[in-house]
Design an enzyme around this catalytic site. Structure first.
Site, PDB file in Angstrom:
ATOM      1  N   ARG A  92       1.477  -1.318  -0.302  1.00 46.58           N
ATOM      2  CA  ARG A  92      -0.371   0.332   0.059  1.00 46.58           C
ATOM      3  C   ARG A  92       1.167   1.434   0.358  1.00 46.58           C
ATOM      4  NH1 ARG A  92      -2.938   3.333   4.299  1.00 46.58           N
ATOM      5  NH2 ARG A  92      -4.710   3.909   3.583  1.00 46.58           N
TER       6      ARG A  92
ATOM      7  N   ASN B 199      -7.066   8.187   2.026  1.00 45.12           N
ATOM      8  CA  ASN B 199      -6.469   7.886   3.848  1.00 45.12           C
ATOM      9  C   ASN B 199      -7.662   8.190   4.522  1.00 45.12           C
ATOM     10  OD1 ASN B 199      -4.626   5.763   5.206  1.00 45.12           O
ATOM     11  ND2 ASN B 199      -4.259   7.915   6.518  1.00 45.12           N
ATOM     12  N   GLU B 200      -8.047   7.680   6.086  1.00 42.12           N
ATOM     13  CA  GLU B 200      -8.564   7.320   7.183  1.00 42.12           C
ATOM     14  C   GLU B 200      -9.734   8.765   6.992  1.00 42.12           C
ATOM     15  OE1 GLU B 200      -5.496   7.526  10.027  1.00 42.12           O
ATOM     16  OE2 GLU B 200      -4.962   5.706  10.172  1.00 42.12           O
TER      17      GLU B 200
ATOM     18  N   HIS C 291      -8.821   0.215   9.666  1.00 38.94           N
ATOM     19  CA  HIS C 291      -6.861   0.943  10.626  1.00 38.94           C
ATOM     20  C   HIS C 291      -7.278   0.856  12.245  1.00 38.94           C
ATOM     21  CE1 HIS C 291      -5.648   3.138   6.915  1.00 38.94           C
ATOM     22  NE2 HIS C 291      -6.295   2.434   6.485  1.00 38.94           N
TER      23      HIS C 291
ATOM     24  N   TYR D 199      -5.920   0.747  15.300  1.00 37.94           N
ATOM     25  CA  TYR D 199      -4.583   0.352  16.448  1.00 37.94           C
ATOM     26  C   TYR D 199      -5.498   0.453  18.182  1.00 37.94           C
ATOM     27  CZ  TYR D 199      -2.242   2.034  12.078  1.00 37.94           C
ATOM     28  OH  TYR D 199      -1.486   2.267  11.288  1.00 37.94           O
TER      29      TYR D 199
ATOM     30  N   GLU E 164      -4.561  -0.762   7.819  1.00 38.27           N
ATOM     31  CA  GLU E 164      -3.048  -0.355   8.708  1.00 38.27           C
ATOM     32  C   GLU E 164      -3.397  -1.056   9.636  1.00 38.27           C
ATOM     33  OE1 GLU E 164      -2.611   3.530   9.057  1.00 38.27           O
ATOM     34  OE2 GLU E 164      -2.769   4.509   6.852  1.00 38.27           O
TER      35      GLU E 164
ATOM     36  N   TRP F  76       1.059  -1.130   9.613  1.00 39.41           N
ATOM     37  CA  TRP F  76       2.115  -0.114   8.747  1.00 39.41           C
ATOM     38  C   TRP F  76       3.807   0.192  10.798  1.00 39.41           C
ATOM     39  CZ3 TRP F  76       0.596   4.681   6.782  1.00 39.41           C
ATOM     40  CH2 TRP F  76       1.122   5.807   6.794  1.00 39.41           C
TER      41      TRP F  76
END
Length: 421
Positions: free
Chosen positions: A78, A151-152, A218, A220, A247, A276
Site C-alpha cells: 500500500r 486515507n482515513e 485501520h 490501532y 493498517e 503499518w
C-alpha cells in the site's frame, strides 16, 4: 496514519449496529473484482492481501523498498501518495510494483482525519478528482492496481458525513470510466469506533455501479480486545461484504493493539491485512517501523512479528495469480496444514538441508513435520550472522553449497550453513 503524529485516542462507542446480509455478484471486470464478499484477482482467483504500507510520498528516494518488501513474502504494498504526485511518478510506482510482482494499492494521504484539529487538508471529493486527473496512467492497470480513494477520511467531529462523502467519491470515479477495485477507509481516523462504516457499508457498496468496492478498517488502540476485533470483522463477513485490515501495528499511542488476534483472525477467515509501516515513522510512533532506517536486514520487533511470526506475512502470503502464483490462500499448503507456530509444513524434508527443522518452499519458510522447529515458537534468530554478514532469505541463493549466497547485490550467509560462524 500520519507521519510524526500520534492520533488522539477515542473511546470505543457502544453502538448497536446491524448490516443486512445480501449477495452482490460482481460485474465483469478486466482486473480485480468482488464476488459474494470476496476479492478476486483478474484470473478469478481468491486473493488475500498480505503486505506492508510504504510511505512513498515522504521517502521518494527509497525505490529499493519495493524489492525489500517483496522479499518478506508480501503480495501487496500500500503506497502513500499525496495530491502533488505526478502522473509520471505513478507510472514509476506501478512499474516498481509489477517488476517486483506486487499488487499495488495506491492511496491519497491528504484526507487523513479531515475536519479534526491536526487532520488533513483535503476532502474525499478532492481525492476523487485527483484519481480522475491521473486516469491516463491508471487505465489498463486494473490487473495490478487498486485505488484506495483517501486515507482515513474524516476525523471524530464529522464522522457522520462519511456515507455521503464516500458514495460521492465513488460515483465521481466511476463516472470518469475508471473500473479499478476501489478501497474505502472508515472515519474516526480510520478506526470507525462509531461504527459508521460498519452500519452504512451496504448502501456504499450499492452506490458503486460495478459493485467493486472493498472496505478497509485501520486497527490501532480501539482494537485492543479480541472481542472488538472479531465482532467488527464478523459483521462484514456475515453481510458478505469485503473487508481488509488496511493498517495496524503492535502498539499505538491511543492504546495497546491486539495484533495477535488481528493476524490469527485474518488467517482463519481469509481476510487481507497490511501492516503499518516499512520505515520512516517519526516521533512518537517510531515503534511502528518494521525496519531500522529502511534496512531490510535489520528488522525491528514489530518487523519480526508481522513478517516472521505466527500468522505472519512470510508464512501466509500467496503471490497473486496474475504474476503466476497458483496457490489459493484459503487452501492448506501442499505440506499438509500449518505447524503450531503458524508456518506451513514442508511438503518434503529435503527442503531442510541443514537439519534445523526449517525449510524453504514456494518462496516462503516452512516447518519439517516432527522436526526441531515443529513447536509453538517462532524464529527469533538475528538477521545477521556472527561474522557480520546478513542471513540469506533463501537457501537457493547458495547454489554451490559453500554456505555463502548472493542477494540484494551483497554476500549473505545461509542460516545453519558452513559459513554461519
Amino acid at each position: 496514519m500520519l507521519r510524526k503524529l500520534a492520533f488522539a485516542g477515542a473511546a470505543l462507542a457502544t453502538v448497536v449496529a446491524s448490516i443486512v446480509p445480501a449477495v452482490q455478484p460482481a460485474q465483469a471486470a478486466t482486473g480485480f473484482s468482488v464476488s459474494n464478499g470476496r476479492l478476486l484477482d483478474a484470473n478469478g482467483n481468491d486473493f488475500v492481501m498480505r503486505g506492508v504500507n510504504h510511505a512513498y510520498a515522504w521517502y521518494k528516494e527509497r525505490d529499493s523498498s519495493f524489492a525489500d518488501i517483496k522479499r518478506t513474502g508480501a503480495n501487496t504494498v500500500r503506497v502513500v501518495l499525496d495530491l502533488n504526485v505526478s502522473a509520471g511518478e505513478i507510472t514509476t510506482i506501478i512499474n516498481l510494483c509489477r517488476t517486483n510482482r506486487l499488487i499495488c494499492m495506491l492511496e491519497i494521504h491528504n484526507t487523513t482525519g479531515y475536519g479534526d484539529s491536526g487532520g488533513g487538508n483535503a476532502t474525499l471529493a478532492q481525492a476523487a478528482d485527483f484519481w480522475v486527473s491521473r486516469r491516463s496512467v491508471l487505465t489498463g492497470q486494473e490487473r495490478y492496481v487498486l485505488i484506495n480513494i483517501g486515507n482515513e477520511p474524516l476525523g471524530n467531529n464529522n464522522a457522520g458525513n462519511w456515507t455521503s462523502s464516500t458514495t460521492g467519491a465513488i460515483r465521481t470515479i466511476r463516472n470518469a470510466g475508471l473500473q479499478h477495485t476501489l478501497v474505502v477507509d472508515g472515519p474516526n481516523w480510520g478506526q470507525d469506533w462509531s461504527n459508521t462504516m460498519r452500519s452504512n457499508a451496504p448502501s456504499v457498496f450499492a452506490a458503486d455501479t460495478l459493485r467493486n468496492t472493498v472496505f478497509s478498517i485501520h486497527m490501532y488502540g480501539v482494537y485492543g480486545q479480541a472481542a472488538t476485533i472479531n465482532n467488527y470483522l464478523n459483521a462484514f463477513i456475515s453481510a458478505r461484504l469485503p473487508i481488509i485490515v488496511g493498517e495496524f501495528g503492535n502498539n499505538h499511542s491511543d492504546g495497546d493493539v491486539d495484533e495477535n488476534t488481528i493476524m490469527a483472525t485474518a488467517q482463519q477467515k481469509g481476510i487481507g491485512y497490511l501492516g503499518w509501516s516499512w520505515s520512516g515513522n517519526g516521533s512518537p510512533v517510531e515503534y511502528l517501523d518494521m525496519t531500522n532506517g529502511f534496512n531490510a536486514a535489520s528488522l525491528t520487533a514489530w518487523g519480526q512479528r508481522i513478517i516472521n511470526g505466527a500468522n505472519g506475512i512470510r508464512a501466509t502470503s500467496r503471490e497473486a495469480s496474475v504474476y503466476g502464483g497458483t496457490t489459493n490462500p484459503t487452501t492448506p499448503p501442499v505440506g499438509g496444514g500449518t505447524a503450531p507456530n503458524g508456518f506451513p509444513y514442508c511438503a518434503s524434508a529435503g527442503s531442510d538441508p541443514d537439519g534445523d527443522g526449517w525449510g524453504w518452499e514456494n518462496s516462503q519458510s516452512c516447518v519439517v513435520r516432527g522436526g526441531r522447529a515443529d513447536t509453538g515458537s517462532t524464529p527469533t534468530s538475528p538477521a545477521t550472522a556472527p561474522n557480520g554478514f546478513p542471513y540469506c532469505a533463501s537457501a537457493g541463493s547458495d547454489p554451490d553449497g559453500d554456505g555463502w549466497g548472493w542477494e540484494n547485490s551483497a554476500s549473505c550467509v545461509l542460516r545453519g550453513g558452513r559459513a554461519d560462524h
